[in-house]
Enzyme design. Structure first.
Site, PDB file in Angstrom:
ATOM      1  N   ALA A   1       3.741 -48.678 -54.162  1.00 50.33           N
ATOM      2  CA  ALA A   1       5.046 -49.280 -53.859  1.00 50.33           C
ATOM      3  C   ALA A   1       5.798 -49.606 -55.147  1.00 50.33           C
ATOM      4  O   ALA A   1       6.999 -49.333 -55.267  1.00 50.33           O
ATOM      5  CB  ALA A   1       4.856 -50.546 -53.011  1.00 50.33           C
TER       6      ALA A   1
ATOM      7  N   GLU B   1      -7.408 -40.908 -37.775  1.00 51.94           N
ATOM      8  CA  GLU B   1      -8.122 -42.181 -37.878  1.00 51.94           C
ATOM      9  C   GLU B   1      -7.879 -42.969 -36.606  1.00 51.94           C
ATOM     10  O   GLU B   1      -7.079 -42.564 -35.750  1.00 51.94           O
ATOM     11  CB  GLU B   1      -7.640 -42.966 -39.103  1.00 51.94           C
ATOM     12  CG  GLU B   1      -8.084 -42.347 -40.415  1.00 51.94           C
ATOM     13  CD  GLU B   1      -7.589 -43.126 -41.610  1.00 51.94           C
ATOM     14  OE1 GLU B   1      -7.946 -44.308 -41.729  1.00 51.94           O
ATOM     15  OE2 GLU B   1      -6.825 -42.562 -42.403  1.00 51.94           O
TER      16      GLU B   1
ATOM     17  N   HIS C   1     -11.431 -54.747 -42.086  1.00 48.59           N
ATOM     18  CA  HIS C   1     -11.850 -53.371 -41.793  1.00 48.59           C
ATOM     19  C   HIS C   1     -13.234 -53.435 -41.155  1.00 48.59           C
ATOM     20  O   HIS C   1     -14.095 -54.160 -41.632  1.00 48.59           O
ATOM     21  CB  HIS C   1     -11.883 -52.546 -43.086  1.00 48.59           C
ATOM     22  CG  HIS C   1     -11.856 -51.080 -42.839  1.00 48.59           C
ATOM     23  ND1 HIS C   1     -12.934 -50.402 -42.295  1.00 48.59           N
ATOM     24  CD2 HIS C   1     -10.894 -50.154 -43.030  1.00 48.59           C
ATOM     25  CE1 HIS C   1     -12.622 -49.120 -42.183  1.00 48.59           C
ATOM     26  NE2 HIS C   1     -11.389 -48.941 -42.611  1.00 48.59           N
TER      27      HIS C   1
ATOM     28  N   ARG D   1      -8.159 -51.197 -34.989  1.00 43.24           N
ATOM     29  CA  ARG D   1      -9.077 -51.714 -36.009  1.00 43.24           C
ATOM     30  C   ARG D   1      -9.556 -53.140 -35.705  1.00 43.24           C
ATOM     31  O   ARG D   1     -10.714 -53.480 -35.928  1.00 43.24           O
ATOM     32  CB  ARG D   1      -8.332 -51.684 -37.346  1.00 43.24           C
ATOM     33  CG  ARG D   1      -9.191 -51.803 -38.529  1.00 43.24           C
ATOM     34  CD  ARG D   1      -8.384 -51.550 -39.774  1.00 43.24           C
ATOM     35  NE  ARG D   1      -8.287 -50.142 -40.082  1.00 43.24           N
ATOM     36  CZ  ARG D   1      -7.606 -49.658 -41.118  1.00 43.24           C
ATOM     37  NH1 ARG D   1      -6.952 -50.465 -41.920  1.00 43.24           N
ATOM     38  NH2 ARG D   1      -7.584 -48.364 -41.358  1.00 43.24           N
TER      39      ARG D   1
ATOM     40  N   HIS E   1      -9.441 -56.621 -45.572  1.00 45.69           N
ATOM     41  CA  HIS E   1      -8.939 -55.311 -46.000  1.00 45.69           C
ATOM     42  C   HIS E   1      -7.456 -55.309 -46.348  1.00 45.69           C
ATOM     43  O   HIS E   1      -7.047 -54.726 -47.345  1.00 45.69           O
ATOM     44  CB  HIS E   1      -9.211 -54.308 -44.882  1.00 45.69           C
ATOM     45  CG  HIS E   1      -8.806 -52.898 -45.187  1.00 45.69           C
ATOM     46  ND1 HIS E   1      -9.312 -52.201 -46.271  1.00 45.69           N
ATOM     47  CD2 HIS E   1      -7.959 -52.040 -44.551  1.00 45.69           C
ATOM     48  CE1 HIS E   1      -8.780 -50.983 -46.299  1.00 45.69           C
ATOM     49  NE2 HIS E   1      -7.948 -50.867 -45.272  1.00 45.69           N
TER      50      HIS E   1
ATOM     51  N   ARG F   1      -2.211 -53.488 -38.429  1.00 47.58           N
ATOM     52  CA  ARG F   1      -1.674 -52.263 -39.020  1.00 47.58           C
ATOM     53  C   ARG F   1      -2.441 -51.020 -38.539  1.00 47.58           C
ATOM     54  O   ARG F   1      -3.667 -51.020 -38.488  1.00 47.58           O
ATOM     55  CB  ARG F   1      -1.772 -52.346 -40.553  1.00 47.58           C
ATOM     56  CG  ARG F   1      -1.264 -51.115 -41.267  1.00 47.58           C
ATOM     57  CD  ARG F   1      -1.283 -51.322 -42.769  1.00 47.58           C
ATOM     58  NE  ARG F   1      -2.610 -51.489 -43.290  1.00 47.58           N
ATOM     59  CZ  ARG F   1      -3.428 -50.487 -43.601  1.00 47.58           C
ATOM     60  NH1 ARG F   1      -3.054 -49.238 -43.413  1.00 47.58           N
ATOM     61  NH2 ARG F   1      -4.615 -50.737 -44.092  1.00 47.58           N
TER      62      ARG F   1
ATOM     63  N   LEU G   1       0.169 -46.756 -47.315  1.00 51.62           N
ATOM     64  CA  LEU G   1       0.696 -45.963 -48.432  1.00 51.62           C
ATOM     65  C   LEU G   1       2.106 -45.488 -48.090  1.00 51.62           C
ATOM     66  O   LEU G   1       3.002 -45.476 -48.940  1.00 51.62           O
ATOM     67  CB  LEU G   1      -0.212 -44.753 -48.723  1.00 51.62           C
ATOM     68  CG  LEU G   1      -1.618 -45.051 -49.276  1.00 51.62           C
ATOM     69  CD1 LEU G   1      -2.395 -43.758 -49.476  1.00 51.62           C
ATOM     70  CD2 LEU G   1      -1.566 -45.832 -50.580  1.00 51.62           C
TER      71      LEU G   1
HETATM   72  C1  SIN Z   1      -9.589 -46.170 -44.275  1.00 52.08           C
HETATM   73  O1  SIN Z   1      -9.679 -45.141 -44.926  1.00 52.08           O
HETATM   74  O2  SIN Z   1     -10.358 -46.468 -43.362  1.00 52.08           O
HETATM   75  C2  SIN Z   1      -8.515 -47.150 -44.593  1.00 52.08           C
HETATM   76  C3  SIN Z   1      -7.210 -46.571 -44.308  1.00 52.08           C
HETATM   77  C4  SIN Z   1      -6.198 -47.652 -44.181  1.00 52.08           C
HETATM   78  O3  SIN Z   1      -6.517 -48.834 -44.330  1.00 52.08           O
HETATM   79  O4  SIN Z   1      -5.057 -47.321 -43.891  1.00 52.08           O
END
Ligand code: SIN
Length: 506
Positions: free
Chosen positions: A17, A115, A229, A273, A329, A364, A370
């Protein structure tokens, strides 16, 4: 006042950022100074990002639906629209054309991965070291840019403010403080990992930007939404086991070797998550045993995730079952900003993890951080240029450095108390009476730190103070929100319980 620095745009932090803000401002012709307290600019959270960066893959509406679902319906739809409007152009322009990042390919297309929470494959990645492969070329590019200077080992300690306007920061470059005056200041200081004993962040993530902004009167929001996480390595020196592993077929198993996620959520191991993190914690109760089984991967673990495989080997794991536990995380909230990264203070911007854009709401979606950092960094950097540097120089606070040994010891002791309090009362599950208790402990701690810093100071004392302020703000937000949503799970509220819903169908 003896000696000071100036810049049209000052960026604090050197992750994606901050880099994007610097790039956009320099492209507009501004002189940009990037300061980072890291001894190497590449030691930012971005460098640790594994999974990847989401694209819309031509279907923004589907990504919007996934972001909203992950956030439990709390994300701000206007903010998501901003993200989606700029996403693909920003990736194309900056990452592919300017930095020439070589994302993994499959045949004649990118090897899009998936993911948790993503309904389709749309994530660009470079094995599971995506952040490194974006940040290193970004910093090299900026380093060569004639309008950008990057200064490492330079911590921002306080904002310079006068009548509601931010004029820059004081850094610790000189023993008695070094003011940097800027037309606009962009905070890109990352997250708050150090507030917890276990985190996937670098160990200098002390919430500096959030604390500095809040102390100067900027508005903050959604700070109760601290994301854990589900799959960090369970042991000393935890590291992330990317969600991409589950996206590609790895599964969680409990101490009896059974899959348990199908009992908790219809999306099983790819549930949002926060749901997976609470389920892992629940299954670990009494046994401390949950593993990520990578034998079910469609990919080759060693060949496709070499960095993760190496870390496992370094810790003596050479089989298919990797012990995991949840771990702090990402902070979904932060300094409240608009669609150009503007905070409530004049000429102060915030981007990346320290900012709250509204995209993440209460939880999130993977691989959107990113992207959010890139999009808001570019927007803020371009907007910041219009402010110019009117050359106004205001009095900087006087810093009193003392024998470094003493503050280091004091800070280390207090950090342990801070982390214990956050872990116990402001972790995955919260009891609001305990949260109030934590608030009282943190207030006392901050009082002790304030008293100590009246007569001496150092970088670590500033970091400790910033951590205390940020922790208190998190405790306050949590105390004010009785509703369980996403990462803020209130145990006695009853909603969204991490209890199995159906019998196991493994
Ligand atoms: C991950 O690779 O599990 C993390 C990805 C994220 O936090 O966006």
């Amino acid at each position: 006042m003896t000696g000071y620095d100036t810049a049209d745009v000052l960026v604090v932090g050197s992750g994606i950022a901050g880099c994007a803000a610097a790039l956009a401002a320099a492209r507009e012709g501004a002189d940009v100074l990037v300061v980072t307290k890291a001894t190497r600019p590449e030691d930012a959270s971005t460098d640790w990002a594994q999974g990847g960066i989401s694209t819309t893959r031509g279907d923004p509406e589907s990504l919007k639906a996934d972001v909203l679902a992950a956030s439990d319906g709390t994300a701000d739809e206007d903010a998501i629209d901003v993200l989606l409007e700029d996403a693909d152009d920003a990736v194309e322009d900056v990452l592919l054309e300017t930095l020439e990042v070589e994302f993994d390919e499959a045949g004649d297309d990118f090897d899009y991965t998936r993911e948790a929470g993503h309904s389709v494959r749309r994530i660009l990645h470079v094995d599971a070291t995506t952040g490194t492969h974006i940040l290193r070329p970004f910093l090299e590019y900026l380093d060569d840019h004639e309008r950008v200077e990057i200064r490492q080992d330079t911590a921002a300690l306080e904002l310079l403010t006068h009548e509601g306007r931010v004029h820059g920061v004081v850094t610790d470059e000189k023993a008695d403080g070094n003011p940097v005056y800027a037309g606009a200041t962009v905070l890109a200081t990352g997250g708050v990992g150090v507030l917890y004993p276990r985190s996937t962040n670098p160990d200098d993530a002390t919430g500096d930007g959030i604390a500095m902004a809040a102390l100067a009167g900027a508005e903050v929001a959604d700070l109760e939404y601290v994301q854990f996480h589900p799959t960090a390595f369970d042991g000393d020196d935890p590291f992330l086991l990317s969600e991409a592993l589950r996206g590609e077929g790895a599964v969680l198993r409990n101490g009896d070797g059974e899959r348990f996620m199908p009992d908790y959520h219809p999306d099983a191991d790819l549930a949002p998550r926060d749901v997976v993190a609470r389920a892992v914690a629940r299954e670990r109760e009494g046994t401390d045993e949950v593993v990520l089984d990578v034998s079910t991967l469609e990919d080759e673990f060693e060949a496709d995730y070499p960095a993760i495989a190496e870390k496992c080997r370094d810790r003596g794991i050479d089989g298919d079952e990797i012990p995991v536990a949840p771990c702090e995380h990402f902070l979904c909230g932060g300094i409240d900003v608009d669609d150009r990264g503007r905070t409530s203070l004049d000429r102060l911007y915030a981007v990346g993890e320290c900012a709250r854009t509204g995209v993440h709401g209460a939880n999130r979606l993977a691989s959107t951080s990113l992207l959010e950092g890139l999009v808001w960094g570019l927007r803020a950097g371009a907007d910041a240029v219009g402010n110019g540097n009117d050359g106004e120089v205001i009095e900087a606070p006087d810093l009193r450095n003392s024998d470094p040994e003493l503050p280091e010891r004091f800070a280390a002791e207090k950090f342990v108390r801070l982390q214990r309090t956050m872990d116990e009362y402001l972790g995955l599950e919260r009891d609001l009476e305990d949260v109030a208790r934590a608030g009282a402990v943190l207030r006392r701690l901050k009082g002790e730190v304030d008293a100590y810093t009246r007569t001496r100071t150092s970088r670590s004392l500033y970091e400790l103070r910033h951590a205390c302020v940020t922790a208190l703000l998190i405790a306050r937000s949590a105390a004010e929100n009785p509703e369980s949503r996403g990462c803020h799970y209130v145990v006695d509220e009853g909603a969204n319980q991490a209890e199995p819903e159906t019998p196991a169908d493994d």
